[in-house]
Design a protein around this motif. Structure first.
Motif, PDB file in Angstrom:
ATOM      1  N   HIS A  58       6.908   6.615  -8.072  1.00  0.00           N
ATOM      2  CA  HIS A  58       6.892   7.053  -6.667  1.00  0.00           C
ATOM      3  C   HIS A  58       8.168   7.840  -6.346  1.00  0.00           C
ATOM      4  O   HIS A  58       8.119   8.905  -5.726  1.00  0.00           O
ATOM      5  N   HIS A 113       9.940   9.817   2.639  1.00  0.00           N
ATOM      6  CA  HIS A 113      10.274   8.959   1.499  1.00  0.00           C
ATOM      7  C   HIS A 113      11.733   8.516   1.547  1.00  0.00           C
ATOM      8  O   HIS A 113      12.052   7.389   1.156  1.00  0.00           O
ATOM      9  N   ASP A 196       4.138   3.783   3.673  1.00  0.00           N
ATOM     10  CA  ASP A 196       3.397   4.821   2.961  1.00  0.00           C
ATOM     11  C   ASP A 196       2.099   4.190   2.445  1.00  0.00           C
ATOM     12  O   ASP A 196       2.140   3.270   1.635  1.00  0.00           O
ATOM     13  N   HIS A 200      -0.902   6.617  -4.127  1.00  0.00           N
ATOM     14  CA  HIS A 200       0.165   6.624  -5.150  1.00  0.00           C
ATOM     15  C   HIS A 200       1.193   5.526  -4.889  1.00  0.00           C
ATOM     16  O   HIS A 200       1.938   5.159  -5.788  1.00  0.00           O
TER      17      HIS A 200
END
Ligand code: MN
Length: 235
Positions: A58, A113, A196, A200
């Motif tokens: 990630h 992120h 998130d 993924h």
């Protein structure tokens, strides 16, 4: 489409506004070339809740790709490249149309992120602390009610996106679910805590079971970091 001259004017207006306004959210945010901030802990620091292999891919691949593509988007545009990623995504409607979507997706990806990594810490079921703890209770009727509402928002994201605890322009707490890499700052909100829910983020460990990942999240929130963001957002 805005002219280069307007873009330069926009950038200097933005710089002036920032000098007078709220501090930047992200200590790690810097202008182009944008850099992938190192993960502030080991890949396995959040085990068993968030697994090391997912954290590595990630951060090192997905987040790295957003950074690389953001750099590509602003390459050859010094007026944009001197702005931070956070500045850029707060001013999407002022950007040249040719780069707007790439900045929205990759600038959003980079900011989101970065916010994500710097709000995680193994807490083993810990609860909010500081000023944000009282605000959560006041707004949602208690931590358990907040957890339920936030988890519901995360489960309700169709496809890829994020659930956020944010403050609105009045400084009031709110929960919002946003698609893709959209970030609360794009609509003048301040992000405090983000989850998130792109596949993924969880597929390696949980396969299609997003609910298991959402449940695991509550064990890895750094509530002191969230409280710091809340205080900064309230000025
Ligand atoms: Mn992600």
């Amino acid at each position: 489409m805005i002219s280069r001259r307007d873009a330069l004017k926009t950038a200097s207006v933005a710089t002036a506004a920032l000098a007078a306004g709220a501090p930047q959210l992200l200590a790690a945010d810097s202008p182009e070339p944008f850099k992938l901030p190192p993960l502030p802990y080991a890949f396995d620091a959040l085990e068993p809740h968030f697994d090391a292999r997912t954290m590595e891919i990630h951060h090192d691949r997905h987040h790295a790709a957003y950074v690389a593509n953001l750099n590509k988007a602003v390459a050859g545009r010094p007026d944009l490249a001197k702005m931070s990623a956070e500045d850029l995504i707060q001013r999407l409607d002022q950007l040249p149309e040719a780069v707007r979507t790439a900045v929205r997706n990759n600038g959003g990806g980079h900011v989101n992120h970065t916010l994500f990594w710097f709000q995680l810490k193994k807490n083993e079921g810990g609860r909010p602390v500081g000023a944000v703890a009282g605000a959560v209770t006041k707004k949602f009727g208690g931590f358990d009610a907040f957890k339920e509402a936030f988890s519901k928002a995360a489960m309700g994201v169709f496809g890829s996106g994020w659930a956020w605890l944010s403050t609105d322009p009045q400084g009031e707490l709110m929960i919002e679910a946003l698609p893709n890499q959209d970030c609360p700052v794009m609509t003048g909100h301040r992000p405090l805590l983000g989850l998130d829910v792109w596949e993924h983020a969880y597929y390696l460990k949980h396969l299609n079971k997003r609910a298991d990942f959402v449940a695991a999240f509550w064990n890895v929130i750094d509530w002191e970091a969230v409280d710091g963001r809340y205080k900064a957002a309230r000025g």
